[in-house]
Design a protein around this motif. Structure first.
Motif, PDB file in Angstrom:
ATOM      1  N   GLU A   7       0.643  -1.266  -0.267  1.00 41.23           N
ATOM      2  CA  GLU A   7      -0.137  -0.063  -0.012  1.00 41.23           C
ATOM      3  C   GLU A   7       0.918   1.222   0.167  1.00 41.23           C
ATOM      4  O   GLU A   7       2.390   1.602   0.617  1.00 41.23           O
ATOM      5  N   SER A   8       0.570   3.121  -0.628  1.00 41.95           N
ATOM      6  CA  SER A   8       0.903   3.636  -0.618  1.00 41.95           C
ATOM      7  C   SER A   8      -0.220   4.565  -0.510  1.00 41.95           C
ATOM      8  O   SER A   8      -0.935   4.166  -1.050  1.00 41.95           O
ATOM      9  N   GLY A   9      -0.205   6.042   0.221  1.00 42.98           N
ATOM     10  CA  GLY A   9      -0.472   7.466  -0.300  1.00 42.98           C
ATOM     11  C   GLY A   9      -1.229   7.661   0.944  1.00 42.98           C
ATOM     12  O   GLY A   9      -1.508   8.383   1.068  1.00 42.98           O
ATOM     13  N   GLY A  10      -0.973   6.733   1.837  1.00 45.91           N
ATOM     14  CA  GLY A  10      -1.593   7.504   3.990  1.00 45.91           C
ATOM     15  C   GLY A  10      -0.536   8.181   4.018  1.00 45.91           C
ATOM     16  O   GLY A  10       0.904   8.792   3.790  1.00 45.91           O
ATOM     17  N   GLY A  11      -1.349   9.286   5.204  1.00 45.38           N
ATOM     18  CA  GLY A  11      -0.367  10.463   5.404  1.00 45.38           C
ATOM     19  C   GLY A  11      -1.048  11.317   6.180  1.00 45.38           C
ATOM     20  O   GLY A  11      -2.333  10.570   6.974  1.00 45.38           O
TER      21      GLY A  11
END
Length: 121
Positions: A6-10
């Motif tokens: 997964e990617s894109g968190g913040g």
């Protein structure tokens, strides 16, 4: 072996937007469905949204109209567009894949390691 990343968190302010991505890799022939799940601190993991390879979607009631799940089957990638984010959306978001058919003719389910989404008020 199948892996989900997964990617894109913040960190985002309330009312803002984030887009999560999850790509499945490995000896994959096809995937029946992929989805996103959230786990807030001290709570159980809960369904957010799912999408089948045919494009059928389901959403948890609290995210309907705010979140959109889409998929790129050719890239074994699923996205979650999150708009109008609220502090209560704060959680670790996990990607899951069900019915992953491998080239070795096995069928497995897989989970990613999660990405943290923090919504400040």
């Amino acid at each position: 072996q199948v892996q989900l990343v997964e990617s894109g968190g913040g960190l985002v302010q309330a009312g803002g937007s984030l887009r999560l991505s999850c790509t499945a890799s490995g000896s994959i022939f096809s995937i029946d469905s992929m989805g996103w799940y959230q786990q807030a601190q001290g709570k159980q993991r809960e369904l957010v949204a799912t999408i089948t390879s045919g494009g059928r979607t389901t959403y948890e009631e609290s995210v309907k109209g705010r979140f959109t799940i889409t998929t790129d089957n050719a890239r074994n990638t699923v996205y979650l567009q999150m708009n109008s984010l609220k502090p209560e959306d704060t959680a670790v978001y996990y990607c899951g894949a069900d019915g992953v058919k491998t080239i070795a003719r096995s069928i497995v389910n897989a989970w990613g390691k999660g990405t943290l989404v923090t919504v400040s008020s």
